[in-house]
Design an enzyme around this catalytic site. Structure first.
Site, PDB file in Angstrom:
ATOM      1  N   THR A 121       0.828  -1.207   0.000  1.00  0.00           N
ATOM      2  CA  THR A 121       0.000   0.000   0.000  1.00  0.00           C
ATOM      3  C   THR A 121       0.860   1.254   0.000  1.00  0.00           C
ATOM      4  O   THR A 121       2.010   1.239   0.466  1.00  0.00           O
ATOM      5  CB  THR A 121      -0.909   0.007   1.248  1.00  0.00           C
ATOM      6  N   ASP A 122       0.298   2.355  -0.463  1.00  0.00           N
ATOM      7  CA  ASP A 122       1.007   3.632  -0.385  1.00  0.00           C
ATOM      8  C   ASP A 122       1.035   4.177   1.039  1.00  0.00           C
ATOM      9  O   ASP A 122       1.803   5.109   1.346  1.00  0.00           O
ATOM     10  CB  ASP A 122       0.380   4.660  -1.333  1.00  0.00           C
ATOM     11  N   TYR A 148      -1.806  -0.676  11.046  1.00  0.00           N
ATOM     12  CA  TYR A 148      -1.959  -1.260   9.710  1.00  0.00           C
ATOM     13  C   TYR A 148      -0.775  -0.917   8.824  1.00  0.00           C
ATOM     14  O   TYR A 148      -0.083  -1.795   8.304  1.00  0.00           O
ATOM     15  CB  TYR A 148      -3.258  -0.783   9.058  1.00  0.00           C
ATOM     16  N   LYS A 152       2.358  -3.331   7.373  1.00  0.00           N
ATOM     17  CA  LYS A 152       2.572  -3.485   5.932  1.00  0.00           C
ATOM     18  C   LYS A 152       3.989  -3.046   5.558  1.00  0.00           C
ATOM     19  O   LYS A 152       4.640  -3.687   4.715  1.00  0.00           O
ATOM     20  CB  LYS A 152       1.542  -2.688   5.138  1.00  0.00           C
TER      21      LYS A 152
END
Length: 332
Positions: A121-122, A148, A152
């Protein structure tokens, strides 16, 4: 590549990728999914069982993962706990799945010499100021802000380390916010759409100035396939569709497209540590891999998404009330 193992393939982005693979290639797919609240067998309904097999299981189960990786030509890793609000309430599932699960997978592909692609994810880059002209690039330092995004980020670093230290044939991609069919109603866009469809007002965090860079899940799927086919081992590819829009604009657009007044929504308590702006510079990915997004008109993509949720009430209605109850408890 003849047989793909897709982790999290019964979730939102993973199931869209599985459908893309079956519609556009000759590959067969084994889906490994824990089938938590975000994974749904119905997301794979209608797919050819001769080419798509669902295995219910946990990516932290080393014995199961090893057996599936051994029989696969490539692994595409979507499985993740991914909702920021949930990570703030209880970080442990994010540590367990995103870190231990990714470790289990990279160990299995190391053992079997299997091609591996890791989907991220960015949000690992943190956020940008609203008036900053910059975008995230492959060189942007990591600066995650939630359980989160931090887990990641950790999973990305595990993959990079296994590529460098153990020669794993891995690639990575960091993508902007996805929208489209099969997205759980806890997420921003489907929550607003289904609120309107169920007769309640949409909800907006704070003033709604936070900016996200939106990409349709079909475009994300096509980009991941190109990375899998032509990506350079060890490289990270940024995937975006130049779809920046603030939350207030997105919500007003949804209301207008659904024939409702653009101010017919409620403001609710803002998320803790709410990132201001995400923006992906995907130019290098486009130039090197020849991929281009098809949903370049965000409003057209939203209209497509609204139509899907309107036509699939039986898919989202069973979980809608429980989801909204959790938000009410949090004042959101």
């Amino acid at each position: 590549m003849g047989k793909l193992l897709v982790t999290g393939g019964a979730g939102f982005i993973g199931s869209n990728f599985v459908r893309h693979i079956l519609e556009n290639t000759e590959h067969s797919v084994t889906v490994l999914d824990k089938l938590t609240y975000a994974g749904n067998r119905a997301n794979l309904d209608g797919l050819d069982p001769r080419r798509c097999e669902l295995v219910a299981g946990d990516i932290t189960d080393a014995e199961l993962v090893d057996s599936l990786v051994r029989d696969s030509d490539a692994v595409v890793h979507f499985a993740a706990e991914s909702h920021n609000d949930n990570s703030l309430r209880d970080p442990w599932p994010f540590v367990h799945t995103n870190l231990i699960g990714t470790y289990t997978l990279v160990e299995a592909v190391r053992h079997h010499g299997t091609r591996f692609h890791h989907v991220s994810t960015d949000e690992v880059f943190g956020d940008l100021e609203l008036d900053d002209p910059a975008k995230f690039t492959e060189e942007t330092p990591y600066n995650p802000s939630s359980p989160y995004s931090s887990t990641k980020a950790g999973s990305d670093l595990l993959v990079r380390a296994w590529v460098r230290s153990f020669g794993v044939a891995g690639t990575l991609s960091n993508c902007s916010n996805n929208y489209g069919p099969y997205q759980h109603v806890e997420k921003f866009i489907p929550r607003q759409i289904t609120n309107v469809l169920s007769g309640s007002k949409p909800k907006l965090y704070g003033a709604g100035h936070n900016v996200r860079d939106w990409i349709h899940a079909d475009d994300h799927s096509a980009a991941v396939l190109r990375v899998l086919e032509a990506g350079e081992i060890g490289r990270t590819y940024l995937i975006g569709a130049d779809g920046e829009a603030d939350n207030l604009t997105v919500l007003r657009t949804i209301l207008r497209l659904m024939g409702r007044p653009e101010d017919e929504f409620d403001h609710v308590t803002d998320r803790a540590g709410h990132d201001l702006r995400y923006a992906i510079d995907g130019e290098r990915t486009r130039q090197e891999l020849g991929w281009e997004p098809q949903f370049t008109d965000f409003e057209s993509g939203l209209r497509n998404t609204i139509e899907w949720y309107t036509e699939h009430r039986d898919w989202w209605e069973p979980v809608k009330e429980a989801t909204e109850a959790k938000y009410r408890e949090a004042g959101q």
